[in-house]
Design a protein around this motif. Sequence first.
Motif, PDB file in Angstrom:
ATOM      1  N   LEU A  41       0.760   3.924  -2.755  1.00  0.00           N
ATOM      2  CA  LEU A  41       0.846   5.472  -2.574  1.00  0.00           C
ATOM      3  C   LEU A  41       2.262   6.235  -3.071  1.00  0.00           C
ATOM      4  O   LEU A  41       1.799   7.045  -4.047  1.00  0.00           O
ATOM      5  N   GLU A  42       3.217   6.111  -3.003  1.00  0.00           N
ATOM      6  CA  GLU A  42       4.271   6.568  -3.175  1.00  0.00           C
ATOM      7  C   GLU A  42       4.564   6.725  -4.618  1.00  0.00           C
ATOM      8  O   GLU A  42       4.935   7.525  -4.868  1.00  0.00           O
TER       9      GLU A  42
ATOM     10  N   GLY B 259       2.220  13.345   0.388  1.00  0.00           N
ATOM     11  CA  GLY B 259       3.433  12.403  -0.328  1.00  0.00           C
ATOM     12  C   GLY B 259       2.942  11.327   1.307  1.00  0.00           C
ATOM     13  O   GLY B 259       2.866  11.752   2.175  1.00  0.00           O
ATOM     14  N   ILE B 260       4.118  10.495   1.330  1.00  0.00           N
ATOM     15  CA  ILE B 260       3.468   9.753   2.949  1.00  0.00           C
ATOM     16  C   ILE B 260       4.424   9.633   3.710  1.00  0.00           C
ATOM     17  O   ILE B 260       4.341  10.275   5.098  1.00  0.00           O
TER      18      ILE B 260
ATOM     19  N   ILE C 251      -2.176  12.415   1.553  1.00  0.00           N
ATOM     20  CA  ILE C 251      -1.863  11.692   0.786  1.00  0.00           C
ATOM     21  C   ILE C 251      -2.143  11.857  -0.771  1.00  0.00           C
ATOM     22  O   ILE C 251      -2.091  12.199  -1.333  1.00  0.00           O
TER      23      ILE C 251
ATOM     24  N   GLN D  49       4.574  12.595  -6.423  1.00  0.00           N
ATOM     25  CA  GLN D  49       5.792  12.534  -5.673  1.00  0.00           C
ATOM     26  C   GLN D  49       7.262  12.332  -6.176  1.00  0.00           C
ATOM     27  O   GLN D  49       8.114  12.625  -5.735  1.00  0.00           O
TER      28      GLN D  49
ATOM     29  N   ARG E 151       0.998  -1.589   0.162  1.00  0.00           N
ATOM     30  CA  ARG E 151       0.042   0.084  -0.365  1.00  0.00           C
ATOM     31  C   ARG E 151       0.862   1.633  -0.194  1.00  0.00           C
ATOM     32  O   ARG E 151       0.664   2.092  -0.711  1.00  0.00           O
ATOM     33  N   ILE E 152       1.657   1.391   0.950  1.00  0.00           N
ATOM     34  CA  ILE E 152       2.892   2.415   1.281  1.00  0.00           C
ATOM     35  C   ILE E 152       3.602   2.584  -0.232  1.00  0.00           C
ATOM     36  O   ILE E 152       3.453   3.700  -1.169  1.00  0.00           O
TER      37      ILE E 152
END
Lengths: 444, 310
Positions: A40-41, B58-59, B53, B241, A36-37
Amino acid sequence: MAFENLADKLQSALKKLTGKGKLNEKDVKAAMREVRIALLEADVNFIVVKDLIKKITERAVGTEIMESLTPGQQVIKIVNEELTALMGGTQSKITMSPKSPTVIMLVGLQGSGKTTHAGKLAYYFKKQGKNPLLVACDIYRPAAIKQLQVVGEKAETPVFEYGKNDPVLIAREALKFAKNNNHDIVLIDTAGRLHINEELMEELNSIKNKVHPHEILLVVDSMTGQDAVNVAQSFNEQLGIDGLILTKLDGDTRGGAALSAKAITGKPIKFSGIGEKLEDLEVFHPDRMASRILGMGDVLTIIERAQAKIDTKKAQEMEKKLLTQSFTLDDYLEQLEQVKNMGSLQDILSMIPGMNAKKMSGIQIDEKQIPRTQAIIQSMTPEERSKPSIINASRRKRIAAGSGTRIQDVNQLLKSYEELKKLMKQMTSMTKGMKKGKIKFPFM
Amino acid sequence: MENKNKERPNFFERLKFGLAKTRNSITSRVDELVKYYREIDEEFFEELEETLILADVGIETTEDIVNYIKKRVKEEKIGDVTKIKDLLKEKITSILAEDSSNPESKDRPTVILVVGVNGVGKTTTIGKLANRYRKTGKSVLVAAADTFRAAAGEQLEIWCKKAEVPLVKHEDKSDPAAVVFDAIQSAKSRKVDVLLCDTAGRLHNKKNLMNELEKINRIINREYPAANKEVLLVVDATTGQNAIAQASIFKESVDITGIVLTKLDGTAKGGVVIAVKSQLGIPIYYLGVGEDMDDLQPFDPKAFVEALLN
């Protein structure tokens, strides 16, 4: 800094799974958090990520594990399949009109690469033996018409322009012109816009209603963030699109936009832009892209490119020469030509399995090295090329001066050549293939 | 923009208009959250994280912000969700607010190199900057060092005409470093206050193109050491990003001094600016909030956050 690409991220997330005998819900959940991370990144749209994670989890924590695979491999397989499905399954082609001309309209936000890709498409169709016409309907951006003309000239495609007249009128006249001049493809470049701009969106609709394009392609910058799906969605809702062109994929963007656009709009990605040159346009292969994202390499693309660019007969001759140890510097030169034809080395390397971005960052390939090497060989006499052993100090000096390089460069080349020959010798006796990382490109 | 021919709205209004989308998306989501969550629990923070997000923050930076708010909530035993908005505003302002020296405040002659990836709006930004500097009474010269993209020089020429500033231009495909070299000599003899150098868009992972940029940069340093030098990175506000990678690599190569964030008048969320500032410490100098000549404004962190969250 979070700089690894999606492939690295997923690989490290899934590594924890590989090698485990059984896959339980807890393992999958932990891995999915990482996935997931990573997604998303990579700018994959949030909603798409949620959906994807749900699907993968459902499939992973189930009975589907095949006997021949480890649970980790199974998850990678599922992720790969889901990514591929998300990007559109199989590749989709341009719909050709049964009645000529086929009209293709390019739309998109400012700076996404419409004009450049109009030119690339013209070149692409030209190569297929078609007779395209470019139409300059961007009357707003300063010098946009001029840019299209320059691009058109390079692609050897005529550009229809009508100054800063009403774009609808320009499109209509262009269509007439195309019919009268036997153009079978009409590529309409339109003004870039911000999709909240209703005025310009209306203009696009008027063009559409006038010329009834067979394909409306939305050009999307692959570096776009979460907004990519909104862009695709509003163009699709307000205008109606048939497919997407994903541009600037030669950058280090993780390309989440690719994943999302199709998922949200249901429209396939038809082409991808992979460089600034006219030929840097590829038919989009969702399956290959998924493998690339997952770090499985894009072997299919290399093979295809090699097949298109390398002369098979010459390759066979070369193979024979290699086997019989009669490989001369002339052959070396020819080999370099062939490699050069395949495109940028950086590109090719990035497609080789195991060559992910992280490893690549250490290797910076100097593309000028090849022309330099060619210059050195070309500065040798035919005799020197077939019998490099006769190249003594004074000859080296002359070659260096003749090719505008240094003696060290000449020495380096001769050394590489010797090493290559040695390597070939080993290869002929060793059929098992080479170990990864052992071979060095002689010209690097 | 809508009322092009009517009276021009002032800067604040235009900035607000430009940021309306961003503001709506962040604040309305936060407001929604506030409505639904009477208690600040784990789920609440997760939703907050998602909100950021979706705005392209960005995370990494999102986690920083959320953790900060979590900490404050815990320390100060905050039970009132409406306070979250204040905390959010406070945190984002503090990330953006660290002061930056705008190139306009310098009195020495200034050379501004404008760089960025393809299609972010470098040429347009140069036109707007030229116009802005000239209007503040500075003499401006522009160097057309994007000799690569088809018709980039022509595009710049049109902008320069509009802004009424002179342009140094060579043939297409000529050496961009030579254009810059000539422009510097010209800037020196004409004693111009600001020299703006346009460059070709380049993806930051193309080593050769980055080398070319480094060469241009070296020439500026060598030929005009007395000048105050700025390197502006133009970033498209729709970028995700990847903007962090862009900023980081361009910084390594040519030492970026500030960022111009463009296309904020689209559906752009601009949240990535927060991440760039937070992770790389590169300040934002200007915002491009429209397609007109005057639609470029100095970055004001307070106004930005205010417009973003109120």
